[in-house]
Design a protein around this motif. Structure first.
Motif: not given
Ligand SMILES: Cc1ncc(COP(=O)(O)O)c(C=O)c1O
Length: 391
Positions: A206-211, A239-242
């Protein structure tokens, strides 16, 4: 692309293509293009994290500026485990169930290489984040779409995966809150994914990038909260979004120890860790006051409401996003991304770039300055009103 065979399989980088189209339109005469196509977080990192990074960079020592610990600083891994305990009630072993990675993008690559190879199937959400395809290309595995139908609330139906594909599946990728569908996992989706993994001997990612970005009282669950997940599931955290640290390139993978061990081996061989100063900054963000996360969510919620309201006022049908900083929208017939860019000077991310089921849809980002978002929303609203009136 030319070069060795695996590079031939790499798809065109979707966001590079969009940026090119926006730059070309920008160079033409006319009002400035408002770019609602990009998902580049626009809010800065928490000041205490920046201070930790700055102080670390000023330490002129070998431990700080030499090669970092490939597996990450022990206190950072402990802080990651602490966050999971606090946010999800999940207890992780920082030594065996946590890997620090240079961003989720790289984490996706590592997790795919760690689980799938030639002849193996990776199930990918359709619509889904485009970079999953790149990882499968480099792993030389086969991808099979996992349809996320709008009529099913963009949730997968695991029973519909053809038997032959199920038998070859080594990795099942999910991403909730979803980019681009902007929904959270429905109750039962993550549990069903874990049950599927047990039944078919595959791993769930699970990609929780927007958790942290779930609205209206929703909470983005970790897949590791599901019963039986610890044996078969991993999660990627960014850590990119949060924390607004997209340029820092740092995140982590947590969960099933055997998969985490393989990801760590890939880190050892390919990236050799993350700059210790960046780890210090992330440590400060993870273990410090989380009030700024709440503030960030409130900003995105306000922008979401403004964008949805302006489109609805113009007669558009659009679901209010449940999570992320995107809206997933099916514009009225005839209002194509090309027309929006050319005639209305507003860029959106064309839906087909997210998979076959994205055709006819577009992704709108609200990760941009509020004046620009207001102007972009107004241009979209005018375009909708014009299209509806011309019928
Ligand atoms: C669903 C998803 N996964 C991963 C990423 C990449 O994240 P990161 O900046 O941690 O590489 C993004 C970036 O937009 C994303 O939308």
């Amino acid at each position: 692309m030319t070069g060795p065979p695996l590079l031939h399989r790499l798809p065109e980088q979707y966001f590079t293509r969009i940026l090119g189209a926006v730059a070309a339109a920008q160079a033409e005469p006319g009002p400035r293009v408002i770019d609602l196509g990009r998902g580049n977080p626009d809010l800065p990192p928490p000041p205490h994290a920046v201070a930790a990074l700055r102080d670390a960079a000023a330490e002129l020592t070998i431990p700080m500026h030499g090669y970092p610990k490939f597996q990450g600083e022990p206190d950072l891994r402990a802080a990651i485990a602490g966050r999971y305990r606090a946010d999800h009630g999940v207890v992780l072993d920082p030594d065996t169930e946590v890997a620090v990675v240079p961003g989720t993008k790289t984490g996706i690559m590592f997790a795919t290489l760690a689980t799938a190879g030639p002849g193996d199937v990776v199930l990918l959400p359709d619509p889904g984040y485009p970079d999953y395809h790149s990882a499968i290309a480099l792993a030389d595995a086969d991808e099979v779409a996992l349809p996320l139908e709008a009529s099913a609330g963009h949730q997968p139906d695991f029973d519909a995966v053809p038997r032959a594909d199920r038998e070859r599946t080594r990795l099942l990728v999910l991403n909730y809150p979803s980019n681009p569908c902007a929904v959270c996992a429905a109750p039962g989706t993550l549990d069903a994914a874990v049950a599927f993994a047990h039944a078919h001997g595959c791993v769930v990612l699970n990609d929780l990038a927007y958790g942290f970005l779930a609205y209206d009282g929703r909470r983005a669950a970790s897949v590791l909260e599901s019963p039986g997940a610890r044996d078969v599931a991993i999660e990627l955290w960014s850590a990119s979004k949060v924390y607004g640290m997209a340029g820092w390139r740092v995140g982590f993978a947590v969960g099933a120890a055997p998969v985490v061990a393989r990801i760590k081996a890939l880190v050892d061989h390919l990236t050799a860790g993350v700059f210790t100063g960046i780890q210090r900054g992330l440590l400060a963000a993870l273990s410090g006051d989380q009030g700024h996360v709440e503030e960030r969510r409130a900003v995105y919620l306000r922008r979401r409401d403004a964008l949805v309201a302006s489109l609805r006022a113009a007669g558009a049908e659009i679901d209010a996003p449940e999570g992320t900083f995107y809206a997933w929208w099916r514009p009225p017939e005839g209002l194509t991304p090309e027309r929006l860019l050319r005639e209305h000077r507003v860029a959106v991310a064309p839906g087909e770039g997210f998979g076959a089921r994205g055709a006819g849809w577009v992704r709108l980002s609200f990760a941009l300055a509020e004046e620009d978002l207001a102007e972009g929303g107004a241009r979209l609203a005018a375009a909708v009103a014009e299209t509806v009136a011309s019928r």
